[in-house]
Write a protein that holds these residues in place. Structure first.
Motif, PDB file in Angstrom:
ATOM      1  N   MET A 113     -38.158  65.972  39.107  1.00 37.97           N
ATOM      2  CA  MET A 113     -37.166  66.772  38.396  1.00 37.97           C
ATOM      3  C   MET A 113     -36.207  67.429  39.388  1.00 37.97           C
ATOM      4  N   LEU A 114     -36.741  67.891  40.521  1.00 30.24           N
ATOM      5  CA  LEU A 114     -35.883  68.490  41.540  1.00 30.24           C
ATOM      6  C   LEU A 114     -34.983  67.439  42.185  1.00 30.24           C
ATOM      7  N   GLY A 121     -46.203  85.655  50.030  1.00 31.37           N
ATOM      8  CA  GLY A 121     -47.135  84.534  49.950  1.00 31.37           C
ATOM      9  C   GLY A 121     -47.174  83.948  48.554  1.00 31.37           C
ATOM     10  N   LEU A 122     -47.278  84.808  47.552  1.00 29.10           N
ATOM     11  CA  LEU A 122     -47.277  84.333  46.164  1.00 29.10           C
ATOM     12  C   LEU A 122     -45.937  83.700  45.793  1.00 29.10           C
ATOM     13  N   PHE A 123     -44.846  84.267  46.294  1.00 37.34           N
ATOM     14  CA  PHE A 123     -43.530  83.683  46.040  1.00 37.34           C
ATOM     15  C   PHE A 123     -43.462  82.257  46.580  1.00 37.34           C
ATOM     16  N   PHE A 124     -43.923  82.055  47.817  1.00 42.02           N
ATOM     17  CA  PHE A 124     -43.838  80.721  48.406  1.00 42.02           C
ATOM     18  C   PHE A 124     -44.812  79.745  47.756  1.00 42.02           C
ATOM     19  N   ILE A 125     -45.938  80.230  47.253  1.00 40.80           N
ATOM     20  CA  ILE A 125     -46.891  79.343  46.582  1.00 40.80           C
ATOM     21  C   ILE A 125     -46.392  78.973  45.189  1.00 40.80           C
ATOM     22  N   ILE A 126     -45.973  79.972  44.411  1.00 38.82           N
ATOM     23  CA  ILE A 126     -45.663  79.758  42.994  1.00 38.82           C
ATOM     24  C   ILE A 126     -44.213  79.331  42.766  1.00 38.82           C
ATOM     25  N   ALA A 127     -43.271  80.026  43.374  1.00 38.66           N
ATOM     26  CA  ALA A 127     -41.869  79.807  43.024  1.00 38.66           C
ATOM     27  C   ALA A 127     -41.127  78.852  43.949  1.00 38.66           C
ATOM     28  N   SER A 128     -41.564  78.736  45.178  1.00 42.37           N
ATOM     29  CA  SER A 128     -40.804  77.922  46.120  1.00 42.37           C
ATOM     30  C   SER A 128     -41.482  76.580  46.416  1.00 42.37           C
ATOM     31  N   GLY A 129     -42.689  76.619  46.939  1.00 41.31           N
ATOM     32  CA  GLY A 129     -43.371  75.384  47.308  1.00 41.31           C
ATOM     33  C   GLY A 129     -44.020  74.671  46.147  1.00 41.31           C
ATOM     34  N   GLY A 130     -44.566  75.420  45.199  1.00 46.62           N
ATOM     35  CA  GLY A 130     -45.263  74.834  44.060  1.00 46.62           C
ATOM     36  C   GLY A 130     -44.423  73.842  43.275  1.00 46.62           C
ATOM     37  N   PRO A 131     -43.213  74.220  42.859  1.00 46.94           N
ATOM     38  CA  PRO A 131     -42.390  73.263  42.117  1.00 46.94           C
ATOM     39  C   PRO A 131     -42.061  71.993  42.910  1.00 46.94           C
ATOM     40  N   LYS A 132     -41.948  72.110  44.218  1.00 43.16           N
ATOM     41  CA  LYS A 132     -41.668  70.928  45.034  1.00 43.16           C
ATOM     42  C   LYS A 132     -42.840  69.943  45.006  1.00 43.16           C
ATOM     43  N   LEU A 133     -44.043  70.463  44.759  1.00 44.42           N
ATOM     44  CA  LEU A 133     -45.219  69.601  44.693  1.00 44.42           C
ATOM     45  C   LEU A 133     -45.535  69.163  43.269  1.00 44.42           C
ATOM     46  N   VAL A 134     -45.259  70.016  42.288  1.00 48.43           N
ATOM     47  CA  VAL A 134     -45.626  69.724  40.901  1.00 48.43           C
ATOM     48  C   VAL A 134     -44.563  68.885  40.196  1.00 48.43           C
ATOM     49  N   ILE A 135     -43.305  69.232  40.391  1.00 49.45           N
ATOM     50  CA  ILE A 135     -42.224  68.513  39.697  1.00 49.45           C
ATOM     51  C   ILE A 135     -41.166  68.016  40.697  1.00 49.45           C
ATOM     52  N   PRO A 136     -41.554  67.244  41.704  1.00 49.47           N
ATOM     53  CA  PRO A 136     -40.556  66.818  42.696  1.00 49.47           C
ATOM     54  C   PRO A 136     -39.485  65.902  42.112  1.00 49.47           C
ATOM     55  N   ASN A 144     -25.659  70.150  44.931  1.00 51.75           N
ATOM     56  CA  ASN A 144     -25.352  68.747  45.223  1.00 51.75           C
ATOM     57  C   ASN A 144     -25.915  68.297  46.571  1.00 51.75           C
ATOM     58  N   LEU A 145     -27.081  68.790  46.904  1.00 48.59           N
ATOM     59  CA  LEU A 145     -27.746  68.458  48.155  1.00 48.59           C
ATOM     60  C   LEU A 145     -28.908  67.531  47.840  1.00 48.59           C
ATOM     61  N   THR A 146     -28.847  66.327  48.317  1.00 47.31           N
ATOM     62  CA  THR A 146     -29.940  65.386  48.058  1.00 47.31           C
ATOM     63  C   THR A 146     -30.899  65.389  49.235  1.00 47.31           C
ATOM     64  N   ILE A 147     -32.166  65.531  48.916  1.00 48.56           N
ATOM     65  CA  ILE A 147     -33.232  65.546  49.922  1.00 48.56           C
ATOM     66  C   ILE A 147     -34.171  64.402  49.579  1.00 48.56           C
ATOM     67  N   PRO A 148     -34.555  63.587  50.565  1.00 50.17           N
ATOM     68  CA  PRO A 148     -35.512  62.510  50.291  1.00 50.17           C
ATOM     69  C   PRO A 148     -36.823  63.065  49.737  1.00 50.17           C
ATOM     70  N   LEU A 149     -37.471  62.297  48.865  1.00 44.53           N
ATOM     71  CA  LEU A 149     -38.692  62.748  48.206  1.00 44.53           C
ATOM     72  C   LEU A 149     -39.773  63.129  49.213  1.00 44.53           C
ATOM     73  N   GLY A 150     -39.959  62.335  50.242  1.00 46.53           N
ATOM     74  CA  GLY A 150     -40.981  62.635  51.253  1.00 46.53           C
ATOM     75  C   GLY A 150     -40.729  63.961  51.950  1.00 46.53           C
ATOM     76  N   LEU A 151     -39.479  64.229  52.275  1.00 41.81           N
ATOM     77  CA  LEU A 151     -39.128  65.500  52.924  1.00 41.81           C
ATOM     78  C   LEU A 151     -39.331  66.665  51.971  1.00 41.81           C
ATOM     79  N   LEU A 152     -38.972  66.474  50.709  1.00 40.40           N
ATOM     80  CA  LEU A 152     -39.155  67.527  49.707  1.00 40.40           C
ATOM     81  C   LEU A 152     -40.633  67.887  49.566  1.00 40.40           C
ATOM     82  N   ILE A 153     -41.498  66.880  49.514  1.00 44.82           N
ATOM     83  CA  ILE A 153     -42.939  67.130  49.402  1.00 44.82           C
ATOM     84  C   ILE A 153     -43.470  67.785  50.679  1.00 44.82           C
ATOM     85  N   PHE A 154     -42.991  67.342  51.842  1.00 43.53           N
ATOM     86  CA  PHE A 154     -43.404  67.963  53.103  1.00 43.53           C
ATOM     87  C   PHE A 154     -43.027  69.443  53.136  1.00 43.53           C
ATOM     88  N   ILE A 155     -41.813  69.764  52.711  1.00 45.31           N
ATOM     89  CA  ILE A 155     -41.373  71.164  52.673  1.00 45.31           C
ATOM     90  C   ILE A 155     -42.237  71.959  51.700  1.00 45.31           C
TER      91      ILE A 155
END
Length: 142
Positions: free
Chosen positions: A52-53, A35-50, A60-71
């Motif tokens: 930069m990602l 749970g902490l891994f998914f909050i801090i290391a996986s999902g958190g950066p997608k919400l805090v610094i999308p 070399n995998l491009t993901i649309p910004l909306g999908l990245l935030i949803f994930i």
């Protein structure tokens, strides 16, 4: 001659599945750590610094910004849900689906099948957690 029949309703409620003490501790340890891994290391950066990602996509995998935030929202919600007893089974099921989709993305879209192993291992762990915590789903239905 009279016979006594046992009601199936009382029998099924008496046969409620609960993991043993050691298994329960292992499950809670996994739930908190993952749970902490998914909050801090996986999902958190997608919400805090999308952005930069988005600028430095992995493999070399491009993901649309909306999908990245949803994930990111799904991962943070799943991480929180893993640590809430009533939601742990549903969160584990959701994260299991999410990690299978991540593995499929790695294997088929990014063309890196070797990178799909870690998400598949996580999916198996989440499936086990969901199975062991299945009682919480039936209690939500009631």
């Amino acid at each position: 001659m009279t016979t006594t029949a046992t009601s199936s309703a009382t029998f099924s409620s008496a046969a409620v599945h609960r993991p043993g003490k050691i298994r329960n501790r292992v499950l809670w340890t996994l739930q908190v750590v993952l749970g902490l891994f998914f909050i801090i290391a996986s999902g958190g950066p997608k919400l805090v610094i999308p952005n930069m990602l988005m600028d430095n996509p992995p493999e070399n995998l491009t993901i649309p910004l909306g999908l990245l935030i949803f994930i990111g929202v799904a991962e943070v919600a799943g991480g929180i849900g893993l640590m809430v007893p009533r939601l742990s089974a549903l969160a584990a099921a959701g994260l299991s689906v999410l990690t299978v989709l991540a593995a499929a993305t790695q294997a088929f879209i990014a063309d890196l099948p070797g990178m799909a192993i870690f998400p598949l291992v996580l999916a198996a762990i989440f499936a086990w957690i969901g199975y062991e915590r299945r009682e919480s789903i039936t209690s939500l239905v009631r």
